[in-house]
Design a protein around this motif. Structure first.
Motif, PDB file in Angstrom:
ATOM      1  N   LEU A  89      50.128  37.209   6.330  1.00 61.23           N
ATOM      2  CA  LEU A  89      49.935  36.338   7.490  1.00 61.23           C
ATOM      3  C   LEU A  89      48.535  36.468   8.064  1.00 61.23           C
ATOM      4  CD1 LEU A  89      53.369  36.793   9.338  1.00 61.23           C
ATOM      5  CD2 LEU A  89      52.553  34.744   8.164  1.00 61.23           C
ATOM      6  N   ILE A 100      50.969  29.698  13.223  1.00 64.71           N
ATOM      7  CA  ILE A 100      52.079  30.305  12.487  1.00 64.71           C
ATOM      8  C   ILE A 100      53.268  29.363  12.372  1.00 64.71           C
ATOM      9  CG2 ILE A 100      53.816  32.158  12.633  1.00 64.71           C
ATOM     10  CD1 ILE A 100      51.639  34.030  13.549  1.00 64.71           C
ATOM     11  N   HIS A 101      53.506  28.519  13.388  1.00 56.92           N
ATOM     12  CA  HIS A 101      54.691  27.669  13.345  1.00 56.92           C
ATOM     13  C   HIS A 101      54.552  26.520  12.344  1.00 56.92           C
ATOM     14  CE1 HIS A 101      52.228  25.296  16.173  1.00 56.92           C
ATOM     15  NE2 HIS A 101      52.959  24.259  15.756  1.00 56.92           N
ATOM     16  N   ARG A 102      53.372  26.379  11.718  1.00 51.12           N
ATOM     17  CA  ARG A 102      53.164  25.340  10.708  1.00 51.12           C
ATOM     18  C   ARG A 102      53.216  25.925   9.289  1.00 51.12           C
ATOM     19  NH1 ARG A 102      53.838  20.241  11.798  1.00 51.12           N
ATOM     20  NH2 ARG A 102      52.313  19.690  10.174  1.00 51.12           N
ATOM     21  N   ILE A 103      53.870  27.084   9.181  1.00 50.43           N
ATOM     22  CA  ILE A 103      53.956  27.783   7.897  1.00 50.43           C
ATOM     23  C   ILE A 103      55.419  27.884   7.472  1.00 50.43           C
ATOM     24  CG2 ILE A 103      53.563  29.990   6.706  1.00 50.43           C
ATOM     25  CD1 ILE A 103      51.315  30.492   8.768  1.00 50.43           C
ATOM     26  N   SER A 104      55.665  27.747   6.161  1.00 46.65           N
ATOM     27  CA  SER A 104      56.978  28.060   5.582  1.00 46.65           C
ATOM     28  C   SER A 104      56.795  29.267   4.674  1.00 46.65           C
ATOM     29  CB  SER A 104      57.517  26.877   4.781  1.00 46.65           C
ATOM     30  OG  SER A 104      58.785  27.192   4.219  1.00 46.65           O
ATOM     31  N   ILE A 105      57.651  30.273   4.844  1.00 48.07           N
ATOM     32  CA  ILE A 105      57.510  31.524   4.101  1.00 48.07           C
ATOM     33  C   ILE A 105      58.857  31.953   3.537  1.00 48.07           C
ATOM     34  CG2 ILE A 105      57.755  32.825   6.273  1.00 48.07           C
ATOM     35  CD1 ILE A 105      55.993  35.018   5.069  1.00 48.07           C
ATOM     36  N   GLY A 126      57.914  30.557  15.809  1.00 49.19           N
ATOM     37  CA  GLY A 126      57.758  31.263  14.539  1.00 49.19           C
ATOM     38  C   GLY A 126      57.671  30.339  13.338  1.00 49.19           C
ATOM     39  N   PRO A 127      57.392  30.909  12.169  1.00 50.26           N
ATOM     40  CA  PRO A 127      57.325  30.109  10.952  1.00 50.26           C
ATOM     41  C   PRO A 127      58.727  29.735  10.469  1.00 50.26           C
ATOM     42  CG  PRO A 127      57.070  32.418  10.411  1.00 50.26           C
ATOM     43  CD  PRO A 127      57.144  32.342  11.912  1.00 50.26           C
ATOM     44  N   TYR A 128      58.784  28.803   9.526  1.00 50.94           N
ATOM     45  CA  TYR A 128      60.047  28.507   8.843  1.00 50.94           C
ATOM     46  C   TYR A 128      60.270  29.599   7.787  1.00 50.94           C
ATOM     47  CZ  TYR A 128      59.681  23.857  10.935  1.00 50.94           C
ATOM     48  OH  TYR A 128      59.587  22.810  11.821  1.00 50.94           O
ATOM     49  N   HIS A 145      61.053  24.378   0.709  1.00 47.71           N
ATOM     50  CA  HIS A 145      59.622  24.272   1.042  1.00 47.71           C
ATOM     51  C   HIS A 145      59.161  22.813   0.969  1.00 47.71           C
ATOM     52  CE1 HIS A 145      58.839  28.509   1.397  1.00 47.71           C
ATOM     53  NE2 HIS A 145      59.061  28.793   0.124  1.00 47.71           N
ATOM     54  N   ILE A 154      55.159  21.253   8.089  1.00 46.03           N
ATOM     55  CA  ILE A 154      54.326  22.420   7.779  1.00 46.03           C
ATOM     56  C   ILE A 154      53.005  21.985   7.151  1.00 46.03           C
ATOM     57  CG2 ILE A 154      56.272  24.006   7.470  1.00 46.03           C
ATOM     58  CD1 ILE A 154      55.941  23.584   4.425  1.00 46.03           C
TER      59      ILE A 154
END
Length: 413
Positions: A89, A100-105, A126-128, A145, A154
């Motif tokens: 991250l 961070i909230h525009r991320i998928s992990i 938070g992230p997805y 994803h 995302i």
């Protein structure tokens, strides 16, 4: 001798670990690569003789978990932890300045992501997070994803799965692999090496045996000689019909596993009592053997280990290994090498039971219980057909030519 580590991983992880492994002395790496972590169980069957196994991630470990207990060598796996997640991250935010909230992990344990955000006192959205599980196809993670990407929810994807990353790259979707830190990889390699060295030290631990033979037994010397040969022991007589034997944990374990002691009892056909003790000293091992002998009846063998666990009575049918001569793999090797299927099976078991991938002709001769010259002929046939190779030499304590060190070059697990 260096520690030979077999590594089951993806091609991408292999490239990373090769660059890092140079920081560790006395290790030798051999890679078994998968396109999908589900291939890990099949790759286990292809591993050539080595000292230890490292799986390059939690996912291949979970797929292979049920088979690992059958391996005769120690194993380890690279665990995904909070350090890997926080490092990844941080790298993403530093390089791309993405929220961070525009991320998928995708991760093995979603709780780790929550813990990382709590530690850095992050209070935003938070992230997805996609939970990886072997009960769900990897394609499901990819679809999750992609759905977020096409919905424009995302801007970036972090994945722990190399095949998912490769597909995202093909579709030109911004993505990165989860970063395994250099320190984590070094620590995993060091742990795997240490497990191998510990296993080897355990196998040479001293063991004392106590043998009692009834006074009216007329074949006393025959009995003690048979037992000493079977357990690779030296011995001394302590009373008219009592003996002490000295061997190692590795040799005794081989005797028990191979069913040698069961065959021995059948061969002797005379009553005797035999017990073995493990200990941190010869004195302690002898005391443990004495305690074990108190439980022993004629034709039985007990073992008391250094933790005071009583094992036995032996022989035990579960500890017996049968040599297969109807295995197509063995028969094919026998045909190519002109060795008997029985000898091929013995060589495979020799490799499985050793705590080192490397061996000398003397090591193999002792195991097969044949002459050195016969063993050298066997090794030559294996080398000539590519099933073995010379990897070095070792000097003997006495004057003379150095001994050649060999490794087997075929799957034995």
């Amino acid at each position: 001798m260096s520690t030979k580590i077999a590594i089951i991983c993806s091609k991408a992880f292999m490239q990373r670990i090769i660059s890092i492994a140079q920081n560790i002395t006395d290790i030798q790496l051999e890679f078994y690569l998968y396109n999908h972590p589900a291939e890990a169980p099949a790759l286990l069957k292809q591993i050539k003789p080595c000292d230890a196994l490292l799986l390059g991630g939690t996912l291949p470990y979970l797929y292979a978990q049920s088979l690992l207990s059958e391996l005769p060598i120690p194993w380890n796996y690279l665990k995904q932890d909070e350090t890997a997640i926080s490092t990844t991250l941080l790298s993403l935010v530093a390089k791309h300045s993405l929220p961070i909230h525009r991320i998928s992990i995708d991760v093995m344990n979603p709780k780790f992501v929550e813990n990382v955000l709590t530690e850095i006192e992050y209070e935003g959205e938070g992230p997805y997070v996609q939970h990886i599980s072997i009960t769900e196809p990897i394609e499901t993670i990819l679809c999750q994803h992609l759905a977020l990407w096409h919905a424009k929810s995302i801007d970036f994807i972090i994945t722990s799965i190399h095949s998912v990353f490769d597909e995202l790259q093909k579709q030109q979707i911004p993505a990165m692999r989860m970063l395994d830190t250099t320190n984590t990889i070094i620590q995993s390699l060091e742990e795997t090496k240490s497990k191998s060295l510990l296993t080897k030290s355990e196998s040479v631990k001293a063991v004392v045996g106590l043998l009692e033979i009834p006074e009216d037994t007329s074949v006393q010397s025959t009995i003690i000689n048979h037992i000493a040969k079977s357990t690779f022991s030296t011995y001394k007589q302590t009373a008219s019909h009592s003996f002490e034997l000295y061997t190692t944990a590795g040799h005794l374990q081989k005797a028990l596993e191979k069913g040698n002691l069961e065959k021995l009892i059948q061969k002797i056909n005379q009553p005797f009592k035999l017990a073995f003790g493990y200990g941190h000293s010869i004195l302690e091992a002898t005391q443990h053997a004495q305690h074990a002998l108190a439980f022993t009846k004629s034709y039985e063998i007990y073992v008391l280990d250094e933790h005071k666990n009583l094992l036995g009575p032996f022989p035990n049918s579960e500890g017996k290994l049968s040599l297969k001569t109807d295995d197509p793999y063995v028969l094919q090797m026998a045909k190519l090498t002109s060795l008997s299927p029985l000898n091929i099976s013995k060589i495979i078991n020799f490799s499985r039971e050793r705590q080192s991938a490397q061996f000398t002709a003397q090591n193999l001769a002792e195991y097969l219980q044949v002459t050195r010259r016969t063993t050298e002929r066997i090794i030559k046939k294996l080398v000539d057909t590519g099933y073995a190779k010379a990897v070095g030499e070792e000097m003997t304590h006495q004057q003379g030519r150095p001994r050649t060190i060999y490794e087997l070059n075929f799957a034995t697990y």
